[in-house]
Every structure is written in structure tokens, then in C-alpha cells.
Scaffold this motif. Structure first.
Motif, PDB file in Angstrom:
ATOM      1  N   UNK A  19       0.809  -1.218   0.000  1.00  0.00           N
ATOM      2  CA  UNK A  19       0.000   0.000   0.000  1.00  0.00           C
ATOM      3  C   UNK A  19       0.839   1.263   0.000  1.00  0.00           C
ATOM      4  N   UNK A  20       2.145   1.135   0.220  1.00  0.00           N
ATOM      5  CA  UNK A  20       2.986   2.325   0.182  1.00  0.00           C
ATOM      6  C   UNK A  20       4.418   1.950  -0.183  1.00  0.00           C
ATOM      7  N   UNK A  31       1.484   5.973  -2.586  1.00  0.00           N
ATOM      8  CA  UNK A  31       0.540   5.065  -1.934  1.00  0.00           C
ATOM      9  C   UNK A  31      -0.532   4.623  -2.911  1.00  0.00           C
ATOM     10  N   UNK A  32      -1.059   3.467  -2.669  1.00  0.00           N
ATOM     11  CA  UNK A  32      -2.088   2.857  -3.488  1.00  0.00           C
ATOM     12  C   UNK A  32      -2.312   1.447  -2.982  1.00  0.00           C
ATOM     13  N   UNK A  33      -2.905   0.614  -3.785  1.00  0.00           N
ATOM     14  CA  UNK A  33      -3.136  -0.772  -3.406  1.00  0.00           C
ATOM     15  C   UNK A  33      -2.589  -1.646  -4.528  1.00  0.00           C
ATOM     16  N   UNK A  34      -1.348  -2.095  -4.393  1.00  0.00           N
ATOM     17  CA  UNK A  34      -0.645  -2.820  -5.433  1.00  0.00           C
ATOM     18  C   UNK A  34      -0.538  -4.298  -5.076  1.00  0.00           C
TER      19      UNK A  34
END
Length: 95
Positions: A19-20, A31-34
Motif C-alpha cells: 500500500x505504500x 501510496x495505493x493498493x498494489x
């Protein structure tokens, strides 16, 4: 002590996501949802097998000699990993 990169949730055993990401140089954060790449979702033992396979130029005979395990044992391990990787890829496609 070398910390192990976690790939499974300690509570439910689900696959963790990143997520970061942080730059060690300037501390920029993204940040995101990888989703983790498939090879990073493998266990440490499976990752070691992939590395040995690569370093032996894909020669199961060479791996067999290096590890002291029979060729059929090494071949079966590779077949199991292929099945596991296909399963992980299929799970990613359905998400």
C-alpha cells in the motif's frame, strides 16, 4: 537478523498487498493498493528454488547434482511450483 518479507496475512493467511512505497533517498512516498508480483508471492523456499534454477541455466540435472537430490525429486518440485504459480496467476486474474 534478516527480516523476511511477509506475503501472507498472519491473521487469515490471505495474500498481502503493498500500500505504500518510499524512496530511501528523498523519502518520496507513493501510496495505493498494489498486488505483489507472482514471484514475490512464492514462499522463501520456492523463491530459492527459482533462483537455483536460473543460476543452473534451467538444468534440472545440474540442480540435482548441486542439491544432492534425485532428478525425479527436483522435477516433481518444479512441477509443483508450476502448478502453484498457475494458481497464483489465476487468482490475480479473478481479482
Amino acid at each position: 537478523m534478516k527480516l523476511k518479507f511477509p506475503v501472507h496475512c498472519p491473521s487469515c493467511s490471505g495474500i498481502l498487498t503493498v500500500t505504500e512505497l518510499t524512496c530511501g533517498n528523498c523519502e518520496t512516498r507513493v501510496s495505493g493498493n498494489y498486488v505483489l508480483p507472482v514471484l514475490m508471492q512464492l514462499t522463501a523456499e520456492e523463491q530459492e528454488f527459482v533462483l537455483q534454477f536460473f543460476l543452473s541455466s534451467g538444468s534440472l540435472k545440474e540442480m540435482s547434482a548441486q542439491t544432492g537430490k534425485s532428478y525425479p525429486t527436483v522435477r516433481n518440485r518444479l512441477d509443483d511450483m508450476i502448478a502453484h504459480i498457475r494458481q497464483l496467476e489465476q487468482q490475480q486474474k479473478t481479482k
